[in-house]
Design a protein around this motif. Structure first.
Motif, PDB file in Angstrom:
ATOM      1  N   ASP A  74     -15.249 -28.778 -18.403  1.00 17.88           N
ATOM      2  CA  ASP A  74     -14.936 -28.882 -16.978  1.00 17.88           C
ATOM      3  C   ASP A  74     -15.122 -27.574 -16.207  1.00 17.88           C
ATOM      4  O   ASP A  74     -14.865 -27.539 -14.999  1.00 17.88           O
ATOM      5  CB  ASP A  74     -13.485 -29.365 -16.798  1.00 17.88           C
ATOM      6  CG  ASP A  74     -13.283 -30.797 -17.277  1.00 17.88           C
ATOM      7  OD1 ASP A  74     -14.276 -31.537 -17.338  1.00 17.88           O
ATOM      8  OD2 ASP A  74     -12.131 -31.156 -17.597  1.00 17.88           O
ATOM      9  N   ASN A  75     -15.563 -26.512 -16.887  1.00 21.02           N
ATOM     10  CA  ASN A  75     -15.675 -25.209 -16.225  1.00 21.02           C
ATOM     11  C   ASN A  75     -17.040 -24.567 -16.456  1.00 21.02           C
ATOM     12  O   ASN A  75     -17.173 -23.596 -17.218  1.00 21.02           O
ATOM     13  CB  ASN A  75     -14.566 -24.280 -16.724  1.00 21.02           C
ATOM     14  CG  ASN A  75     -13.194 -24.676 -16.220  1.00 21.02           C
ATOM     15  OD1 ASN A  75     -12.808 -24.343 -15.103  1.00 21.02           O
ATOM     16  ND2 ASN A  75     -12.458 -25.406 -17.048  1.00 21.02           N
ATOM     17  N   ALA A  80     -21.464 -21.798 -19.349  1.00 23.22           N
ATOM     18  CA  ALA A  80     -22.711 -22.311 -18.773  1.00 23.22           C
ATOM     19  C   ALA A  80     -23.559 -23.012 -19.824  1.00 23.22           C
ATOM     20  O   ALA A  80     -23.425 -22.780 -21.026  1.00 23.22           O
ATOM     21  CB  ALA A  80     -23.503 -21.163 -18.160  1.00 23.22           C
ATOM     22  N   ARG A  81     -24.472 -23.847 -19.353  1.00 24.02           N
ATOM     23  CA  ARG A  81     -25.434 -24.504 -20.237  1.00 24.02           C
ATOM     24  C   ARG A  81     -26.706 -23.679 -20.422  1.00 24.02           C
ATOM     25  O   ARG A  81     -27.500 -23.966 -21.308  1.00 24.02           O
ATOM     26  CB  ARG A  81     -25.829 -25.877 -19.658  1.00 24.02           C
ATOM     27  CG  ARG A  81     -24.804 -26.971 -19.806  1.00 24.02           C
ATOM     28  CD  ARG A  81     -24.383 -27.250 -21.235  1.00 24.02           C
ATOM     29  NE  ARG A  81     -25.466 -27.448 -22.161  1.00 24.02           N
ATOM     30  CZ  ARG A  81     -25.719 -28.591 -22.799  1.00 24.02           C
ATOM     31  NH1 ARG A  81     -24.980 -29.639 -22.573  1.00 24.02           N
ATOM     32  NH2 ARG A  81     -26.699 -28.683 -23.658  1.00 24.02           N
ATOM     33  N   GLN A 113     -29.085 -26.601 -17.304  1.00 26.11           N
ATOM     34  CA  GLN A 113     -28.807 -25.982 -16.012  1.00 26.11           C
ATOM     35  C   GLN A 113     -27.519 -26.524 -15.415  1.00 26.11           C
ATOM     36  O   GLN A 113     -27.049 -27.603 -15.775  1.00 26.11           O
ATOM     37  CB  GLN A 113     -29.983 -26.234 -15.054  1.00 26.11           C
ATOM     38  CG  GLN A 113     -31.298 -25.698 -15.604  1.00 26.11           C
ATOM     39  CD  GLN A 113     -32.477 -25.958 -14.692  1.00 26.11           C
ATOM     40  OE1 GLN A 113     -32.536 -25.411 -13.597  1.00 26.11           O
ATOM     41  NE2 GLN A 113     -33.419 -26.774 -15.134  1.00 26.11           N
ATOM     42  N   ASP A 114     -26.954 -25.775 -14.494  1.00 23.55           N
ATOM     43  CA  ASP A 114     -25.732 -26.161 -13.801  1.00 23.55           C
ATOM     44  C   ASP A 114     -25.987 -26.144 -12.295  1.00 23.55           C
ATOM     45  O   ASP A 114     -27.068 -25.785 -11.834  1.00 23.55           O
ATOM     46  CB  ASP A 114     -24.595 -25.198 -14.167  1.00 23.55           C
ATOM     47  CG  ASP A 114     -24.244 -25.244 -15.645  1.00 23.55           C
ATOM     48  OD1 ASP A 114     -23.818 -26.319 -16.111  1.00 23.55           O
ATOM     49  OD2 ASP A 114     -24.402 -24.218 -16.337  1.00 23.55           O
ATOM     50  N   HIS A 360     -21.841 -32.752 -17.162  1.00 20.33           N
ATOM     51  CA  HIS A 360     -22.885 -33.076 -18.125  1.00 20.33           C
ATOM     52  C   HIS A 360     -22.542 -34.294 -18.982  1.00 20.33           C
ATOM     53  O   HIS A 360     -23.178 -34.507 -20.020  1.00 20.33           O
ATOM     54  CB  HIS A 360     -23.157 -31.872 -19.021  1.00 20.33           C
ATOM     55  CG  HIS A 360     -23.855 -30.745 -18.327  1.00 20.33           C
ATOM     56  ND1 HIS A 360     -25.217 -30.721 -18.126  1.00 20.33           N
ATOM     57  CD2 HIS A 360     -23.371 -29.611 -17.753  1.00 20.33           C
ATOM     58  CE1 HIS A 360     -25.550 -29.617 -17.479  1.00 20.33           C
ATOM     59  NE2 HIS A 360     -24.444 -28.926 -17.241  1.00 20.33           N
ATOM     60  N   GLU A 361     -21.568 -35.085 -18.572  1.00 21.95           N
ATOM     61  CA  GLU A 361     -21.245 -36.293 -19.329  1.00 21.95           C
ATOM     62  C   GLU A 361     -22.490 -37.172 -19.451  1.00 21.95           C
ATOM     63  O   GLU A 361     -23.287 -37.288 -18.516  1.00 21.95           O
ATOM     64  CB  GLU A 361     -20.127 -37.070 -18.637  1.00 21.95           C
ATOM     65  CG  GLU A 361     -19.684 -38.300 -19.410  1.00 21.95           C
ATOM     66  CD  GLU A 361     -18.444 -38.954 -18.814  1.00 21.95           C
ATOM     67  OE1 GLU A 361     -18.124 -40.074 -19.218  1.00 21.95           O
ATOM     68  OE2 GLU A 361     -17.800 -38.329 -17.935  1.00 21.95           O
TER      69      GLU A 361
END
Length: 416
Positions: A74-75, A80-81, A113-114, A360-361
């Protein structure tokens, strides 16, 4: 350098392998046979977050706690991805041919990516998946399920992993993608080898990429009502590399998780007479069985990967900027802090980690559910008297870093 000795359990077996610095390996023979004992040992020694080694003895943090997994998911500003901030990669300690690269390496896709770049790319994926699903996923599943069953129905026995669950999702995906059916088995095998890791992972990743590159070129010239054409025509205006990366992402993720989950659902059904009778009679819904499996044996045991964006604390551990984290979805679902008694049923509770979480679910969970529910229904109604043909104690599983798969599911039924 000589490896530290493996750590034995109370029975004298050797389920835990350690590296030169004494850290536990999440890969190798020990991890392949009993990953749950490794998670339990790490939880006892370190708590909710444990230092581990991935393939090639690459260091990472394994998140074992349910709440800690949720915090990471959740953060994205803290975790980061984007693997381009991975310190071991930036400092040249990761070989380009490492089997971790297909799972952790950066690509121009939505899971790497975010923020706004992620939203743009994910929107193209979800829109295209929904469009294809609206054209009748269950019809495709029914067709291929019956075709698979036709091949062994008269024999009166089959391995429902190797002859059914292992290939059925990929056959459905080939239809969704606009690929020929003949590609299905080859792609399923390549996906399996990629997830296993090892020296062939990069080779099979490349083979998958070649098939999908050819597919994208063909669909640009001859578009259709399929997922590939949907990505190409989407208003997000994906470039060629983005299109191929998302084809790869959805193909690998959807097939490997759905085939694994289907096998586990069938295992639970065939090893519990009450559940089997309830499904056959219509008194029990397949979705309730799927939810139970999601909690206890999620199809992706460990989810790659997140990267600390700054020095921070998680679960009592001090993480450094650029550290790699992998999410223990199975360990988190079984965290005794939130499930003190794992035997207690969780009817209707969908707060499991099996689909990851946060921004990212998994966007394809509806497609996966449709494949599994239809596949189970068709099988039970095609094969009267379906039952296990070996004792339950004879079933075995093999794990990699990322998943634990049922090896075989021998079954038999009544023939005319």
């Amino acid at each position: 350098m000589t490896d530290a000795p493996a750590v034995t359990d109370s029975t004298g077996r050797c389920p835990v392998s350690t590296g030169p610095d004494g850290l536990v390996r999440l890969y190798g023979p020990g991890a392949a046979t009993d990953p749950h004992s490794i998670y339990a040992r790490l939880r006892k020694q370190y708590g909710a977050v444990a230092p581990v080694l991935l393939e090639g003895d690459v260091p990472a943090w394994l998140v074992l706690g349910y709440r800690e997994n949720r915090r990471v998911l959740d953060n994205p500003r803290q975790f980061a991805r984007d693997s381009r901030i991975w310190r071991d990669w930036k400092e040249g300690r990761i070989d380009t041919m490492s089997p971790l690269i297909p799972m952790v390496g950066w690509r121009p896709d939505c899971v790497s990516q975010d923020g706004e770049p992620h939203r743009r790319l994910r929107g193209a994926v979800t829109d295209s998946l929904q469009a294809v699903a609206g054209r009748g996923i269950r019809r495709h599943v029914t067709h291929f399920a019956n075709k698979q069953i036709d091949a062994f129905a008269e024999e009166g026995r089959a391995d429902l992993v190797g002859e059914y669950a292992e290939f059925l999702p990929m056959l459905v995906l080939t239809r969704m993608f606009g690929l020929g059916e003949d590609q299905g088995r080859k792609l399923a095998l390549s996906c399996a080898e990629l997830i296993k890791g090892g020296e062939d992972a990069v080779k099979h990743d490349r083979l998958i990429g070649e098939v999908l590159t050819e597919l994208a070129a063909r669909k640009r010239a001859e578009p259709g009502s399929d997922f590939t054409s949907g990505l190409i025509e989407h208003h997000a205006d994906l470039d060629e590399e983005e299109i191929i990366s998302h084809l790869r992402l959805v193909l690998i993720a959807a097939h490997t998780t759905t085939s694994n989950l289907l096998a586990r659902v069938l295992q639970l059904v065939l090893t519990d007479a009450d559940r089997l009778a309830g499904l056959v009679s219509g008194q029990l819904n397949v979705s309730s069985v799927v939810e139970e499996v999601m909690w206890n044996t999620p199809p992706l045991a460990v989810c790659p990967g997140r990267f600390a964006t700054a020095d921070l604390e998680l679960g009592g551990q001090r993480l450094k900027e650029g550290d790699l984290l992998v999410l223990g979805l199975t360990a988190g679902n079984l965290d005794p802090e939130v499930r003190p008694d794992a035997a207690v049923a969780l009817h209707g509770n969908k707060a499991h980690l099996a689909f990851s979480g946060g921004a990212h679910e998994c966007p394809g969970q509806g497609v996966g559910q449709s494949i599994i529910e239809t596949a189970v229904d068709v099988l039970l109604h095609r094969l009267p008297g379906l039952r296990m043909s070996v004792p339950t104690t004879g079933l075995t599983s093999t794990a990699s870093t990322w998943e634990s798969r049922l090896d075989t599911l021998p079954a038999e039924w009544t023939t005319a």
